[in-house]
Motif scaffolding. Structure first.
Motif, PDB file in Angstrom:
ATOM      1  N   THR A   1       0.884  -1.173   0.000  1.00  0.00           N
ATOM      2  CA  THR A   1       0.000   0.000   0.000  1.00  0.00           C
ATOM      3  C   THR A   1       0.926   1.228   0.000  1.00  0.00           C
TER       4      THR A   1
ATOM      5  N   ASN B   1       1.570   3.377   2.246  1.00  0.00           N
ATOM      6  CA  ASN B   1       2.396   3.453   3.463  1.00  0.00           C
ATOM      7  C   ASN B   1       3.384   2.295   3.523  1.00  0.00           C
TER       8      ASN B   1
ATOM      9  N   LYS C   1       6.628   2.623   1.212  1.00  0.00           N
ATOM     10  CA  LYS C   1       7.670   3.580   1.626  1.00  0.00           C
ATOM     11  C   LYS C   1       8.861   2.802   2.171  1.00  0.00           C
TER      12      LYS C   1
ATOM     13  N   PHE D   1      -4.786  -8.147   4.618  1.00  0.00           N
ATOM     14  CA  PHE D   1      -5.986  -7.536   5.197  1.00  0.00           C
ATOM     15  C   PHE D   1      -7.206  -8.426   4.928  1.00  0.00           C
TER      16      PHE D   1
ATOM     17  N   GLN E   1      -3.709  -8.051  10.451  1.00  0.00           N
ATOM     18  CA  GLN E   1      -3.265  -6.912  11.263  1.00  0.00           C
ATOM     19  C   GLN E   1      -3.961  -6.867  12.629  1.00  0.00           C
TER      20      GLN E   1
ATOM     21  N   ASN F   1      -2.559  -1.704  14.998  1.00  0.00           N
ATOM     22  CA  ASN F   1      -2.997  -2.595  13.896  1.00  0.00           C
ATOM     23  C   ASN F   1      -2.844  -2.028  12.482  1.00  0.00           C
ATOM     24  N   LYS F   2      -1.689  -1.468  12.220  1.00  0.00           N
ATOM     25  CA  LYS F   2      -1.445  -0.964  10.865  1.00  0.00           C
ATOM     26  C   LYS F   2      -0.050  -1.344  10.377  1.00  0.00           C
ATOM     27  N   ILE F   3       0.012  -1.641   9.077  1.00  0.00           N
ATOM     28  CA  ILE F   3       1.325  -1.845   8.444  1.00  0.00           C
ATOM     29  C   ILE F   3       1.817  -0.484   7.996  1.00  0.00           C
ATOM     30  N   PRO F   4       3.118  -0.280   7.817  1.00  0.00           N
ATOM     31  CA  PRO F   4       4.213  -1.238   7.955  1.00  0.00           C
ATOM     32  C   PRO F   4       4.760  -1.277   9.381  1.00  0.00           C
TER      33      PRO F   4
ATOM     34  N   GLU G   1       4.898   2.761  12.508  1.00  0.00           N
ATOM     35  CA  GLU G   1       4.750   4.114  11.952  1.00  0.00           C
ATOM     36  C   GLU G   1       5.832   4.320  10.878  1.00  0.00           C
ATOM     37  N   SER G   2       5.345   4.451   9.646  1.00  0.00           N
ATOM     38  CA  SER G   2       6.285   4.497   8.512  1.00  0.00           C
ATOM     39  C   SER G   2       7.291   5.643   8.629  1.00  0.00           C
TER      40      SER G   2
ATOM     41  N   MET H   1       3.388  12.873   6.455  1.00  0.00           N
ATOM     42  CA  MET H   1       2.734  12.019   7.458  1.00  0.00           C
ATOM     43  C   MET H   1       1.445  12.646   7.995  1.00  0.00           C
TER      44      MET H   1
HETATM   45  N1  GSH Z   1       0.483   6.505  10.107  1.00  0.00           N
HETATM   46  C1  GSH Z   1       0.624   5.119   9.746  1.00  0.00           C
HETATM   47  C2  GSH Z   1      -0.517   4.737   8.833  1.00  0.00           C
HETATM   48  C3  GSH Z   1      -0.410   3.305   8.394  1.00  0.00           C
HETATM   49  C4  GSH Z   1      -1.689   2.851   7.693  1.00  0.00           C
HETATM   50  O1  GSH Z   1      -2.671   3.588   7.603  1.00  0.00           O
HETATM   51  N2  GSH Z   1      -1.665   1.612   7.208  1.00  0.00           N
HETATM   52  C5  GSH Z   1      -2.844   1.057   6.575  1.00  0.00           C
HETATM   53  C6  GSH Z   1      -2.497   0.587   5.163  1.00  0.00           C
HETATM   54  S1  GSH Z   1      -1.894   1.886   4.149  1.00  0.00           S
HETATM   55  C7  GSH Z   1      -3.311  -0.154   7.384  1.00  0.00           C
HETATM   56  O2  GSH Z   1      -2.500  -0.911   7.874  1.00  0.00           O
HETATM   57  N3  GSH Z   1      -4.632  -0.361   7.538  1.00  0.00           N
HETATM   58  C8  GSH Z   1      -5.147  -1.531   8.199  1.00  0.00           C
HETATM   59  C9  GSH Z   1      -6.195  -1.212   9.236  1.00  0.00           C
HETATM   60  O3  GSH Z   1      -6.439  -0.017   9.479  1.00  0.00           O
HETATM   61  O4  GSH Z   1      -6.742  -2.150   9.788  1.00  0.00           O
HETATM   62  C10 GSH Z   1       1.972   4.902   9.060  1.00  0.00           C
HETATM   63  O5  GSH Z   1       2.382   5.792   8.312  1.00  0.00           O
HETATM   64  O6  GSH Z   1       2.600   3.852   9.281  1.00  0.00           O
END
Ligand code: GSH
Length: 234
Positions: A28, A30, A33, A52, A57, A69-72, A89-90, A123
């Motif tokens: 994705t 994020n 990156k 997903f 996650q 719960n977010k990648i990466p 946090e990317s 960000m």
């Molecule tokens: N601020 C976070 C945002 C990360 C983010 O939004 N990741 C999304 C994919 S682009 C995600 O993992 N979504 C899964 C979810 O919300 O369950 C970063 O930059 O790492």
């Protein structure tokens, strides 16, 4: 032999090469990156797909590393002091990897903070605003009759593109001649807005010629082309 067994995430995503940096991600804007920066630096790493579709996650193993719960996310077996370091946090990951490798972040203090400033601009501005536009224009929100939320994010995305375009009017990259983590954070989102969300016409992308010129140079980089597909989707 490196032992990562103290990290529950390695139970769901076992490390085949525990001495390498472990990446937990999905391609994705994020996620890429980090894979792009890793490809640019040449640092050895092992990529694990966080799907997903199966809500990976939200599993306890993933949450043990990132409660948000977010990648990466990453796990570096060879972190500061030679001890493992887990990070999410990317923006934080990009800063960490740039400092670890001494690449893509200027050594001069003033230029370094300026790079961090533009990283934060991505960000806090570009990522969240383009992401909301994606929701209201491309994902579930596109069916909402009331177009005011969509229009709010169109206007804000357009304003942010204007700021970026002005910055790039006199520079090759965000920091001038130096390609940095600010570019690596920003251009995957601009690409996504146009190619995936199909929002180029909506935001009037043709008015931002400096942005599209830099975007073309970005995607032409071999490491970017590779990073955009890592980890491979199942
Ligand atoms: N601020 C976070 C945002 C990360 C983010 O939004 N990741 C999304 C994919 S682009 C995600 O993992 N979504 C899964 C979810 O919300 O369950 C970063 O930059 O790492």
């Amino acid at each position: 032999m490196t032992d990562l067994s103290a990290f529950p995430i390695t139970r769901k995503w076992p490390a085949q090469y525990p001495e390498r940096l472990q990446l937990y991600s999905l391609p994705t804007p994020n996620g890429v990156k980090v894979s792009i920066l890793l490809e640019e630096t040449g640092l050895p790493y092992e990529a694990h797909l966080v799907s997903f579709e199966t809500q990976d996650q939200l599993t306890p193993e993933f949450l043990s590393l990132n409660p948000n719960n977010k990648i990466p996310a990453i796990l570096d077996p060879n972190g500061p002091g030679g001890r493992p370091l887990a990070l999410f946090e990317s923006g934080a990951i990009l800063l960490y990897l740039a400092e670890k490798t001494g690449q893509f972040l200027p050594a001069d203090a003033a230029a370094r903070y300026e790079t961090i400033q533009w990283l934060m601009f991505q960000m806090a501005g570009i990522g969240p605003m383009f992401g909301q536009l994606g929701f209201f224009h491309f994902f579930a929100g596109k069916d909402y009759e009331d177009k005011r939320p969509r229009d709010r994010y169109v206007a804000e995305s357009r304003r942010l593109l204007g700021v970026l375009d002005q910055r790039l009017a006199t520079r090759t990259w965000i920091m001038g001649d130096d390609y940095t983590i600010a570019d690596i954070a920003t251009f995957p989102w601009v690409r996504n807005l146009i190619d995936r969300y199909q929002a180029g016409d909506l935001v009037g992308i043709q008015d931002f010629g400096h942005v599209t010129r830099a975007l073309a140079a970005f995607v032409a980089r071999p490491a970017v082309a590779r990073g955009l597909g890592i980890p491979t989707r199942a």
